[in-house]
Design a protein around this motif. Structure first.
Motif, PDB file in Angstrom:
ATOM      1  N   TYR A 259       0.661  -1.277  -0.172  1.00 20.78           N
ATOM      2  CA  TYR A 259       0.072   0.097  -0.096  1.00 20.78           C
ATOM      3  C   TYR A 259       0.855   1.263   0.022  1.00 20.78           C
ATOM      4  O   TYR A 259       2.285   1.086   0.037  1.00 20.78           O
ATOM      5  N   ASN A 260       0.335   2.292  -0.050  1.00 24.60           N
ATOM      6  CA  ASN A 260       1.229   3.563  -0.417  1.00 24.60           C
ATOM      7  C   ASN A 260       1.558   4.350   0.875  1.00 24.60           C
ATOM      8  O   ASN A 260       2.608   5.024   0.834  1.00 24.60           O
ATOM      9  N   TYR A 261       0.918   4.121   2.199  1.00 26.78           N
ATOM     10  CA  TYR A 261       1.300   5.008   3.275  1.00 26.78           C
ATOM     11  C   TYR A 261       1.491   4.069   4.479  1.00 26.78           C
ATOM     12  O   TYR A 261       1.162   2.948   4.411  1.00 26.78           O
ATOM     13  N   TYR A 262       2.285   4.752   5.411  1.00 26.31           N
ATOM     14  CA  TYR A 262       2.660   4.014   6.586  1.00 26.31           C
ATOM     15  C   TYR A 262       1.558   3.489   7.224  1.00 26.31           C
ATOM     16  O   TYR A 262       1.654   2.522   7.859  1.00 26.31           O
ATOM     17  N   GLU A 263       0.384   4.276   7.337  1.00 22.60           N
ATOM     18  CA  GLU A 263      -0.892   3.816   8.223  1.00 22.60           C
ATOM     19  C   GLU A 263      -1.560   2.585   7.706  1.00 22.60           C
ATOM     20  O   GLU A 263      -2.165   2.007   8.160  1.00 22.60           O
ATOM     21  N   GLN A 264      -1.114   2.228   6.228  1.00 19.57           N
ATOM     22  CA  GLN A 264      -1.651   1.246   5.655  1.00 19.57           C
ATOM     23  C   GLN A 264      -0.636  -0.105   5.784  1.00 19.57           C
ATOM     24  O   GLN A 264      -1.173  -1.116   5.206  1.00 19.57           O
TER      25      GLN A 264
END
Length: 417
Positions: free
Chosen positions: A250-255
């Motif tokens: 996925y693209n973001y740290y939170e994901q």
């Protein structure tokens, strides 16, 4: 607000999929059992020192190294930080983006479908008789040379696709601006838009590396396999090889997945505009590009031990059962002066073996299987100013480490753990 909601929803989904009911992290296969301590060995302390020196020289936060001989895993160890902010050390089970090493997986998927008689490397990709014969694609084509492109030409970067107007996998903002799109294009929309461009050369009459070509191969796997690319690859290639913890990023740290590393840029790397024209400024490795949209061209995350197991499953050696036929292995690893690129691999040369590299903002991945059957895999979680050229530096380091420490590797097989 919309972006924040999407990230939160994806993170919640990953959390529910990635943890047991009791709240513990669910990690399966090799990544659940291998530890750094298993590879602490007398005689290899200097290897630890060399890794530390290399990391300090290039400002790398964390790296993972796995070494196989034949089809046996001799060594698997993490160095430095997987997530320095959280105090999490790198371990063999830490998964990381492997960038264009993903192409090796995709190529194996295509060869598997060929082994099963579900496609041929000479099959056309577009047009009335093509695999991707959607009417929307056919209507978009202006250059009739597209009808000549074959599956095999996509595999070897001989399709005529070029980046003269920019790499469509890394110029999402430009594509949105040119075509007045309010959202980043999905794969179907992107293909329609790209088919309007003329090819750079007649298919089969030249060679130019193409990320977009491997996206098309991912879509071919979906079309022929009848399932989403990630699902088909996990069910038919990866889990059959014993690789239980390989996913599309996925693209973001939170994901990120529960045992996925944090990615780092160099301290002086400035923020960039988000890939989707939101107007936000982001770290280049977290939203600068649409990593997930790379699909089979560059979006896989995995650990180095599972990547080593995958390589062992496509090498025509008997200890680990291969997931593709001996014929397919031979085609992927046969050197030819008539081709610049191998199938899936960057290069296959008798004097240096098989090499596959990958580079993205925040990561560098290097796989080198030497002619003697030994395979060294090194993946890092930190961006380097050299970009793709850093792979040459990694290669020199790996060759040096093999000369120094191959004979000191313990005789065992951690795959049996």
């Amino acid at each position: 607000m919309k972006k924040a909601l999407l990230i939160a929803a994806a993170a919640l989904l990953l959390l529910s999929c990635g943890r047991r009911g009791d709240g513990s992290t669910r990690i399966e296969g090799l990544n659940a059992v291998l530890t750094n301590e298993m590879s602490d060995s007398l005689g290899l302390e200097k290897l630890d020192r060399d890794m530390s020196v290399f990391m300090k020289r290039w400002w790398i936060r964390g790296m993972s190294l796995s070494v196989t001989r034949g089809d046996s895993l001799l060594y698997a160890k993490g160095y430095g930080w997987a997530d320095e902010e959280k105090g999490e050390k790198m371990s063999p089970g830490t998964i990381m983006r492997v960038a264009s090493v993903s192409k090796l997986l995709t190529a194996a998927g295509i060869m598997k479908l060929r082994d099963e008689g579900r496609l041929s490397l000479s099959d056309k990709v577009f047009g009335p008789d093509g695999i991707l014969r959607d009417t929307a694609y056919t209507r978009a084509i202006k250059d009739r040379n597209y009808y000549k492109i074959t599956v095999g030409q996509l595999l070897r970067h001989e399709s005529g696709l070029t980046i003269r107007r920019g790499d469509p996998m890394f110029t999402t903002r430009d594509i949105m601006n040119i075509h007045h799109l309010e959202e980043a294009p999905d794969h179907h929309t992107l293909v329609k838009l790209m088919l309007r461009r003329p090819l750079g050369f007649e298919p089969g009459k030249g060679e130019e590396y193409s990320n977009f070509g491997y996206l098309l191969l991912s879509m071919i796997i979906e079309k022929v396999g009848g399932k989403p690319y990630e699902d088909w690859m996990q069910e038919n290639i990866l889990k059959k090889a014993g690789c239980m913890d390989m996913h599309l990023a996925y693209n973001y740290y939170e994901q990120k997945y529960p045992n996925e590393t944090r990615y780092y840029m160099q301290d002086n790397d400035p923020p960039v505009e988000e890939y989707n024209n939101s107007g936000d400024s982001v770290a280049r490795c977290y939203g600068g590009n649409d990593i997930r949209a790379l699909s089979g061209a560059g979006a896989w995350v995995c650990s180095t031990p599972e990547l080593a197991l995958f390589v062992a499953s496509i090498d025509d050696l008997p200890e680990v059962k291969d997931v593709i036929s001996a014929k397919s292995v031979n085609e992927m690893t046969r050197h030819s002066d008539n081709h610049k690129f191998a199938i899936g691999w960057n290069t296959v040369k008798p004097e240096e073996g098989w090499i596959r590299t990958g580079s993205l903002s925040g990561t560098n991945a290097f796989v080198m299987r030497f002619p003697d059957g030994e395979c060294w895999i090194l993946v890092s979680n930190t961006h380097n100013w050299k970009g793709p050229r850093f792979s040459r530096t990694v290669k020199e380091f790996i060759v040096q480490c093999k000369k120094r420490y191959s004979a000191k590797m313990p005789r065992r097989n951690l795959f049996e753990s």
